[in-house]
Design a protein around this motif. Structure first.
Motif, PDB file in Angstrom:
ATOM      1  N   GLU A 146      32.771  46.281  38.907  1.00 29.82           N
ATOM      2  CA  GLU A 146      33.697  47.293  39.421  1.00 29.82           C
ATOM      3  C   GLU A 146      34.329  46.840  40.735  1.00 29.82           C
ATOM      4  OE1 GLU A 146      33.711  51.975  40.925  1.00 29.82           O
ATOM      5  OE2 GLU A 146      31.950  51.153  39.925  1.00 29.82           O
ATOM      6  N   SER A 147      33.508  46.280  41.618  1.00 31.95           N
ATOM      7  CA  SER A 147      34.025  45.783  42.897  1.00 31.95           C
ATOM      8  C   SER A 147      34.941  44.589  42.683  1.00 31.95           C
ATOM      9  CB  SER A 147      32.867  45.396  43.820  1.00 31.95           C
ATOM     10  OG  SER A 147      32.056  46.513  44.104  1.00 31.95           O
ATOM     11  N   LEU A 148      34.555  43.719  41.760  1.00 28.35           N
ATOM     12  CA  LEU A 148      35.375  42.539  41.465  1.00 28.35           C
ATOM     13  C   LEU A 148      36.749  42.951  40.962  1.00 28.35           C
ATOM     14  CD1 LEU A 148      35.460  39.437  41.248  1.00 28.35           C
ATOM     15  CD2 LEU A 148      34.538  39.668  38.930  1.00 28.35           C
ATOM     16  N   VAL A 149      36.804  43.902  40.051  1.00 27.79           N
ATOM     17  CA  VAL A 149      38.077  44.394  39.527  1.00 27.79           C
ATOM     18  C   VAL A 149      38.918  44.992  40.650  1.00 27.79           C
ATOM     19  CG1 VAL A 149      39.117  46.201  38.092  1.00 27.79           C
ATOM     20  CG2 VAL A 149      37.308  44.736  37.165  1.00 27.79           C
ATOM     21  N   ARG A 150      38.287  45.758  41.518  1.00 26.96           N
ATOM     22  CA  ARG A 150      39.014  46.387  42.628  1.00 26.96           C
ATOM     23  C   ARG A 150      39.663  45.337  43.530  1.00 26.96           C
ATOM     24  NH1 ARG A 150      34.999  48.221  45.412  1.00 26.96           N
ATOM     25  NH2 ARG A 150      35.317  46.994  47.305  1.00 26.96           N
ATOM     26  N   LEU A 151      38.954  44.267  43.817  1.00 29.76           N
ATOM     27  CA  LEU A 151      39.486  43.242  44.713  1.00 29.76           C
ATOM     28  C   LEU A 151      40.545  42.380  44.024  1.00 29.76           C
ATOM     29  CD1 LEU A 151      36.349  42.108  46.745  1.00 29.76           C
ATOM     30  CD2 LEU A 151      38.089  43.803  47.317  1.00 29.76           C
ATOM     31  N   ILE A 152      40.384  42.136  42.731  1.00 30.91           N
ATOM     32  CA  ILE A 152      41.433  41.413  42.007  1.00 30.91           C
ATOM     33  C   ILE A 152      42.738  42.206  42.054  1.00 30.91           C
ATOM     34  CG2 ILE A 152      42.182  40.617  39.737  1.00 30.91           C
ATOM     35  CD1 ILE A 152      39.232  39.936  39.134  1.00 30.91           C
ATOM     36  N   ARG A 153      42.641  43.501  41.824  1.00 27.63           N
ATOM     37  CA  ARG A 153      43.836  44.350  41.874  1.00 27.63           C
ATOM     38  C   ARG A 153      44.452  44.367  43.270  1.00 27.63           C
ATOM     39  NH1 ARG A 153      41.263  49.088  38.087  1.00 27.63           N
ATOM     40  NH2 ARG A 153      42.217  48.443  36.112  1.00 27.63           N
ATOM     41  N   TRP A 154      43.597  44.434  44.279  1.00 30.96           N
ATOM     42  CA  TRP A 154      44.105  44.487  45.650  1.00 30.96           C
ATOM     43  C   TRP A 154      44.810  43.187  46.025  1.00 30.96           C
ATOM     44  CZ3 TRP A 154      45.229  48.128  48.923  1.00 30.96           C
ATOM     45  CH2 TRP A 154      45.457  47.792  50.268  1.00 30.96           C
ATOM     46  N   SER A 155      44.307  42.071  45.555  1.00 30.57           N
ATOM     47  CA  SER A 155      44.936  40.788  45.873  1.00 30.57           C
ATOM     48  C   SER A 155      46.379  40.751  45.387  1.00 30.57           C
ATOM     49  CB  SER A 155      44.135  39.624  45.274  1.00 30.57           C
ATOM     50  OG  SER A 155      44.251  39.588  43.863  1.00 30.57           O
ATOM     51  N   SER A 156      46.641  41.343  44.221  1.00 31.01           N
ATOM     52  CA  SER A 156      48.015  41.350  43.709  1.00 31.01           C
ATOM     53  C   SER A 156      48.911  42.262  44.546  1.00 31.01           C
ATOM     54  CB  SER A 156      48.038  41.776  42.237  1.00 31.01           C
ATOM     55  OG  SER A 156      47.715  43.145  42.081  1.00 31.01           O
ATOM     56  N   VAL A 157      48.330  43.297  45.122  1.00 31.06           N
ATOM     57  CA  VAL A 157      49.097  44.227  45.974  1.00 31.06           C
ATOM     58  C   VAL A 157      49.608  43.510  47.219  1.00 31.06           C
ATOM     59  CG1 VAL A 157      48.899  46.265  47.466  1.00 31.06           C
ATOM     60  CG2 VAL A 157      47.935  46.309  45.149  1.00 31.06           C
ATOM     61  N   ILE A 158      48.790  42.635  47.798  1.00 32.73           N
ATOM     62  CA  ILE A 158      49.154  41.994  49.072  1.00 32.73           C
ATOM     63  C   ILE A 158      49.707  40.583  48.893  1.00 32.73           C
ATOM     64  CG2 ILE A 158      47.522  43.395  50.390  1.00 32.73           C
ATOM     65  CD1 ILE A 158      45.671  40.934  50.508  1.00 32.73           C
ATOM     66  N   GLY A 159      49.932  40.151  47.648  1.00 34.99           N
ATOM     67  CA  GLY A 159      50.541  38.845  47.423  1.00 34.99           C
ATOM     68  C   GLY A 159      49.625  37.676  47.675  1.00 34.99           C
ATOM     69  N   LEU A 160      48.342  37.849  47.370  1.00 33.46           N
ATOM     70  CA  LEU A 160      47.355  36.797  47.592  1.00 33.46           C
ATOM     71  C   LEU A 160      46.809  36.335  46.249  1.00 33.46           C
ATOM     72  CD1 LEU A 160      45.667  35.409  49.980  1.00 33.46           C
ATOM     73  CD2 LEU A 160      43.898  37.087  49.396  1.00 33.46           C
ATOM     74  N   GLU A 161      46.856  35.041  45.989  1.00 30.65           N
ATOM     75  CA  GLU A 161      46.243  34.508  44.779  1.00 30.65           C
ATOM     76  C   GLU A 161      44.743  34.353  44.996  1.00 30.65           C
ATOM     77  OE1 GLU A 161      48.201  31.053  43.222  1.00 30.65           O
ATOM     78  OE2 GLU A 161      50.170  32.021  43.223  1.00 30.65           O
ATOM     79  N   LEU A 162      44.015  34.078  43.903  1.00 25.61           N
ATOM     80  CA  LEU A 162      42.564  33.976  43.979  1.00 25.61           C
ATOM     81  C   LEU A 162      42.067  32.707  43.301  1.00 25.61           C
ATOM     82  CD1 LEU A 162      41.609  37.634  42.968  1.00 25.61           C
ATOM     83  CD2 LEU A 162      41.551  36.668  45.287  1.00 25.61           C
ATOM     84  N   LEU A 163      40.959  32.201  43.800  1.00 23.17           N
ATOM     85  CA  LEU A 163      40.120  31.274  43.057  1.00 23.17           C
ATOM     86  C   LEU A 163      38.890  32.086  42.689  1.00 23.17           C
ATOM     87  CD1 LEU A 163      39.322  28.523  41.925  1.00 23.17           C
ATOM     88  CD2 LEU A 163      38.405  27.922  44.179  1.00 23.17           C
ATOM     89  N   LEU A 164      38.797  32.455  41.427  1.00 21.48           N
ATOM     90  CA  LEU A 164      37.707  33.307  40.953  1.00 21.48           C
ATOM     91  C   LEU A 164      36.574  32.412  40.479  1.00 21.48           C
ATOM     92  CD1 LEU A 164      36.447  35.986  40.206  1.00 21.48           C
ATOM     93  CD2 LEU A 164      37.862  36.017  38.136  1.00 21.48           C
ATOM     94  N   GLU A 165      35.470  32.442  41.219  1.00 23.79           N
ATOM     95  CA  GLU A 165      34.356  31.520  40.982  1.00 23.79           C
ATOM     96  C   GLU A 165      33.258  32.160  40.146  1.00 23.79           C
ATOM     97  OE1 GLU A 165      32.614  29.280  44.367  1.00 23.79           O
ATOM     98  OE2 GLU A 165      30.770  30.314  43.804  1.00 23.79           O
ATOM     99  N   VAL A 166      32.835  31.428  39.115  1.00 24.55           N
ATOM    100  CA  VAL A 166      31.699  31.847  38.311  1.00 24.55           C
ATOM    101  C   VAL A 166      30.696  30.696  38.252  1.00 24.55           C
ATOM    102  CG1 VAL A 166      33.096  33.409  36.910  1.00 24.55           C
ATOM    103  CG2 VAL A 166      32.735  31.066  36.120  1.00 24.55           C
ATOM    104  N   HIS A 167      29.483  31.032  37.884  1.00 27.52           N
ATOM    105  CA  HIS A 167      28.453  30.022  37.644  1.00 27.52           C
ATOM    106  C   HIS A 167      28.127  29.935  36.164  1.00 27.52           C
ATOM    107  CE1 HIS A 167      28.157  30.997  41.879  1.00 27.52           C
ATOM    108  NE2 HIS A 167      27.648  29.802  42.042  1.00 27.52           N
ATOM    109  N   ASP A 168      28.537  30.974  35.442  1.00 22.66           N
ATOM    110  CA  ASP A 168      28.378  31.058  34.000  1.00 22.66           C
ATOM    111  C   ASP A 168      29.560  31.873  33.491  1.00 22.66           C
ATOM    112  OD1 ASP A 168      27.697  32.100  31.394  1.00 22.66           O
ATOM    113  OD2 ASP A 168      25.623  31.528  31.774  1.00 22.66           O
ATOM    114  N   PRO A 169      30.275  31.398  32.458  1.00 19.81           N
ATOM    115  CA  PRO A 169      31.436  32.153  31.964  1.00 19.81           C
ATOM    116  C   PRO A 169      31.132  33.589  31.565  1.00 19.81           C
ATOM    117  CG  PRO A 169      31.421  29.930  31.072  1.00 19.81           C
ATOM    118  CD  PRO A 169      30.110  30.111  31.781  1.00 19.81           C
ATOM    119  N   GLN A 170      29.874  33.913  31.288  1.00 25.07           N
ATOM    120  CA  GLN A 170      29.515  35.289  30.950  1.00 25.07           C
ATOM    121  C   GLN A 170      29.822  36.255  32.087  1.00 25.07           C
ATOM    122  OE1 GLN A 170      28.563  36.728  27.987  1.00 25.07           O
ATOM    123  NE2 GLN A 170      29.291  34.725  27.294  1.00 25.07           N
ATOM    124  N   GLU A 171      29.955  35.735  33.299  1.00 26.69           N
ATOM    125  CA  GLU A 171      30.311  36.592  34.433  1.00 26.69           C
ATOM    126  C   GLU A 171      31.725  37.159  34.285  1.00 26.69           C
ATOM    127  OE1 GLU A 171      27.471  34.179  37.634  1.00 26.69           O
ATOM    128  OE2 GLU A 171      29.649  34.133  37.850  1.00 26.69           O
TER     129      GLU A 171
END
Length: 261
Positions: A146-171
């Motif tokens: 839930e927090s991850l989704v919230r921050l992904i959405r917020w990044s698009s609001v402020i024009g910031l791209e992301l490097l979304l890091e996982v340790h296992d694709p199941q994340e």
């Protein structure tokens, strides 16, 4: 049993809880900024890219250099060597970085700049944008979905791209990144954030599970051009390299060697 990551995140959660800055004002400040160079575009435009990291010290290995680190000078060496982007570690308690380091780098390079830290709050992402970053790292293991989704959405609001890091694709299970207006890249970290041990086979083992919709970056464990070539052959678009480059006597040449196919 608490892990090293738990200890780091506890420090950052405490900091976030005490940050009472007005989020709407921060959003408005971000809206006044010109667009930054795109990390996603930079990684797509090269056959194989290097995100070269400015890192003062490691909680495991100690200082990266006996000499004082000048973030701007290091970043220019990386850019001159052919890096696709520069990552700046801004965590202070464990890695010795700061937002001042981020600003110093963003002011001198023309390639995308990534804020790498343990970011947990919308204000963290605003700070990245306001200090010159094109993108910021989000660690899936550091928060609930839930927090991850919230921050992904917020990044698009402020024009910031992301490097979304996982340790296992199941994340990433259950996440529709396009529906969330995600822009940036996916990263697979070969370092276990519970033990800080590196599994150099993790990235290759999981590559196909990460798909091809976004550029994919292998993080940690790259110690030589041969390591980078193996990851390129395995389908990676880029590597993120810090310690090997920070300890190099010729950072320009080291970046160039990592870029070579």
């Amino acid at each position: 049993m608490a892990t090293y990551l738990d200890a780091i995140l506890a420090v950052h959660r405490k900091r976030c809880a005490s940050d009472q800055r007005d989020l709407e004002r921060l959003r408005q400040a971000c809206e006044t900024l010109a667009p930054s160079p795109s990390l996603e575009s930079a990684l797509r435009s090269q056959g194989f890219g290097v995100i070269a990291e400015v890192k003062r010290r490691s909680p495991v290995r100690g200082p990266m250099s006996e000499a004082a680190v000048n973030p701007g000078e290091v970043a220019l060496e990386y850019q001159e060597g052919g890096a696709s982007a520069v990552s700046v570690l801004t965590d202070e308690p464990h890695f010795g970085g700061s937002l001042d380091d981020l600003t110093a780098v963003a002011e001198v390079v023309s390639i995308p700049v990534l804020r790498k830290d343990f970011l947990l709050d919308e204000r963290d992402l605003c700070d990245a944008r306001l200090h010159g970053a094109s993108a910021a790292l989000l660690i899936a293991a550091a928060m609930d979905q839930e927090s991850l989704v919230r921050l992904i959405r917020w990044s698009s609001v402020i024009g910031l791209e992301l490097l979304l890091e996982v340790h296992d694709p199941q994340e990433l299970a259950g996440l529709d990144l396009r529906a969330l207006h995600f822009r940036g890249a996916l990263g697979i970290n070969q370092r276990d954030l519970a033990t800080f041990a590196v599994d150099s086979g993790r990235a290759l083992a999981y590559r196909e599970e990460l798909g091809h919709e976004f550029p994919v970056v292998a993080e940690s464990g790259v110690q030589s051009p041969e390591d980078a070539r193996a990851l390129a052959a395995g389908g990676y678009d880029a590597v993120l390299v810090g310690e090997m480059l920070m300890r190099s006597e010729d950072r320009r040449a080291s970046v160039k060697a990592l870029c070579a196919r």
